[in-house]
Structures are given as C-alpha cells and as structure tokens.
Enzyme design. Structure first.
Site, PDB file in Angstrom:
ATOM      1  N   LYS A 190       8.371 -19.418  33.643  1.00  0.00           N
ATOM      2  CA  LYS A 190       9.492 -19.260  34.761  1.00  0.00           C
ATOM      3  C   LYS A 190      10.587 -18.587  34.077  1.00  0.00           C
ATOM      4  CE  LYS A 190      12.486 -22.056  37.532  1.00  0.00           C
ATOM      5  NZ  LYS A 190      13.380 -22.912  37.308  1.00  0.00           N
ATOM      6  N   LYS A 220       3.125 -14.730  27.396  1.00  0.00           N
ATOM      7  CA  LYS A 220       3.083 -16.059  28.235  1.00  0.00           C
ATOM      8  C   LYS A 220       3.728 -15.768  29.483  1.00  0.00           C
ATOM      9  CE  LYS A 220       4.683 -20.688  27.810  1.00  0.00           C
ATOM     10  NZ  LYS A 220       5.876 -20.916  27.930  1.00  0.00           N
ATOM     11  N   LYS A 240      21.008 -29.414  24.266  1.00  0.00           N
ATOM     12  CA  LYS A 240      21.597 -29.570  25.535  1.00  0.00           C
ATOM     13  C   LYS A 240      23.327 -29.732  25.237  1.00  0.00           C
ATOM     14  CE  LYS A 240      18.892 -28.973  28.762  1.00  0.00           C
ATOM     15  NZ  LYS A 240      17.411 -28.937  28.707  1.00  0.00           N
TER      16      LYS A 240
END
Ligand code: TRP
Length: 329
Positions: free
Chosen positions: A197, A194, A111
């Site tokens: 999103k 898979k 991050k």
C-alpha cells in the site's frame, strides 16, 4: 486443536499482495486450527483519535476477508471493540508491565517521533493491548510480520510474568507462526520487489476490470530482450512472477520461450497478464460487492463472531479473576 489468532490492522483495502500472502494462508488455517481473526479497531485510536467512519471500514474489511474465503462457521471472525473482556485483561497486564520495557519498543519510539504532539498512553501500551488480544483466547500461534516481532516478545513476557507472579500455568507463551510456501511474495508493477500500500503500486481486490487492465498495461518495462537466453532484469522478472501466480503453466512457458528467443513483445505479455488477473479477481470482486451490499448479513456475521470471541475471552477472564483474587459471579 491449537488456537491461532491474527489481528488485522484496519488500513485500507486488500490487494493482490495481501491475498497471495497472508489471506489465502488464513483461509487454509481455518481448516487446521481453532482460528480467531479480528479487526483491531481499538489499536487504530493510538494514532487516529477520530477515525473516519469506523463501522463502515470494519464492514468493508470484513466483506473483503469473507469474499476471499474466511468462513464464519469455521473461524471466529470479530471486531476487537465488540469484545470488552479484552480491556479487563489489558488492565491486569498493564499492572505487570514496566514503563522501561514499553519505552524500548521500536514501533513506539518511531510513532512517538512521527506524532510528537500525541505521545499518548494508549500508544505506549499498544503492546499490552496486543498481548490481551492474544492471551484472552490463550492462543498458541500468531501469524505476524517481521515488524511485529518485538510486540510478540512483549506478549510472551506478559504471559510468562503473569504465570510467575500468580504461580499458574494459565497462559501459553504465544509463538510466531510462519506461513509455509503457500504464502507468495507478490512483486509490484513499478519494478519494485513488493506490492504494498505504501509503495502505491497495488492492484486491489476491489479494482474493477478497467482499472486492473490499465494498471497492468502501465507496468514498468525496459527495451526488450537483447540477447538469446539472457537472465531477466528485475522489472521483467516481476511481470513473469505475476504471470506465474495468475496464469497457467503453458501460458508462462509460452512467454518465457519468447523471452529466450528475443521475440517477446511486452504489450502481448501485459495483455495476457491483465486477462488472467481479471479472471482471477472478478469472482472475488463480485463477492466483495455482494457482501458489502448486505450490511444486515455482515452485521449478523460480526455479532456471531463477537459472541464466540466473548465466550472464549470470558472463560479466560473468569480464571484470571479467580487467580488474582477478585470476585467471580
Ligand atoms: N499490531 C498488529 C499490526 O500492526 C495488529 C494487531 C493488533 C495484532 N493486535 C494483534 C496482530 C494481535 C496479531 C495479534 O499488524
């Protein structure tokens, strides 16, 4: 009864992969454990300082989970920011957590790389807030994905360290909870393994019939079976896996035989798959819409969850204050 707790990241709508993966398992869990489910809206501030319409998205998530069968009478379903007790525990845990160990957390490093202009202290202490979420209820099990294992290790460390420093056994060390085989892996419609999103290949629980049909009809295929009884390539296997999930045994067999004798037409398979998906999703979508249109009920459920969660957390915090030596009223 053992306590299980799960945090839900407030990112977007639920899709079929979520449903057949975690969500159905949650629904089962609430019958077997003292379960806590909460929407981690504070955590989203670590990356999005001004989240868009945070109340509305919490309501939407709540509506979707309720529509899937989470039951506020059985489980404690709440929104993180409705339980201020969490923050007090977060503060105590931060006092015993070292910047060296927080700095080694890979999700933090990632991050920090993604948002170099906003490497804030909340991001840095994400793991201690998560530990507070868990430890305030003295939860024994936490269902989490692979990406959360390091955060879970930190939560265990927080529990262990608190117990050691204050010579207490207040906190159990929370264990990772692995779903049984009822949690299914749902493939994408684009040939990838898979549905997710970020993969952009999802069928959402709130998609209406037309959208579902369109997405299924567009699913990636190949030139068709070339040789009798040949193994299915991944793209085709995916469609069969989906068929296995939403259709009945006989339907699956019918198309499997057609594959094996090279008479399968993908259009027929897709039509059937779309039909069965629509049949599965319709009642869920209708319930989502019902809940979403009843904000009064949603708010009542959230308040009820918050009351239960606060009671549980307050009991822990009373112990914590006593143990450290602060006044308890
Ligand atoms: N970090 C979790 C995730 O990204 C969300 C979360 C926050 C959580 N607090 C938690 C999960 C406590 C389990 C327990 O998915």
């Amino acid at each position: 009864m053992d306590i299980v707790l799960s945090g839900i990241r407030p990112t977007g709508n639920l899709h079929l992969g979520n449903y057949y993966g975690a969500v159905r398992s949650f629904v089962k869990m609430q019958n077997e454990y003292n379960s806590f489910f909460f929407i981690a809206d504070w955590h989203s501030l670590t990356t999005h300082p001004r989240p868009q319409d945070i109340q509305q998205s919490a309501r939407t998530i709540l509506a979707e989970y309720l529509a899937c069968g989470l039951d506020p009478e059985k489980a404690t379903i709440y929104v993180q920011s409705d339980v201020p007790e969490t923050i007090e525990l977060y503060l105590y845990l931060n006092m015993n957590t070292y910047i060296g160990e927080l700095g080694r957390v890979t999700t933090f490093k990632e991050k920090a790389r993604q948002q170099p202009d906003n490497v804030n202290a909340g991001l840095f202490t994400y793991p201690t807030l998560m530990a507070a979420d868990i430890l305030q209820h003295r939860a024994k099990f936490v269902p989490v994905g692979k990406d959360q294992e390091q955060n879970m290790e930190m939560a265990r460390k927080c529990a262990r360290r608190f117990n050691n420093i204050y010579q207490t056994e207040l906190f159990p060390e929370p264990q990772n909870f692995y779903f049984g085989n009822e949690a299914l892996k749902v493939p994408g419609l684009d040939g990838s393994g898979k549905m997710g999103k970020s993969e952009g290949n999802c069928i959402y629980l709130c998609d209406d019939e037309k959208v579902v049909r369109k997405k299924v009809m567009r699913a990636v295929t190949d030139n068709g079976p070339q040789e009798m009884n040949s193994p299915k390539p991944d793209v085709i296997q995916n469609l069969f896996t989906l068929l296995h999930i939403v259709s009945d045994e006989e339907t699956y067999k019918y198309f499997d035989e057609k594959w094996n004798d090279c008479t399968l037409r993908y259009g027929d398979l897709k039509k059937q798959l779309a039909e069965d998906m629509v049949r599965t999703l319709n009642p869920i979508r209708e319930r989502i819409e019902e809940y979403k249109s009843n904000t009064e009920l949603l708010d009542k459920i959230a308040r009820m969850g918050a009351d239960k969660a606060r009671e549980s957390a307050a009991a822990t915090l009373r112990e914590v204050r006593k143990i450290i030596g602060f006044r308890v009223y």
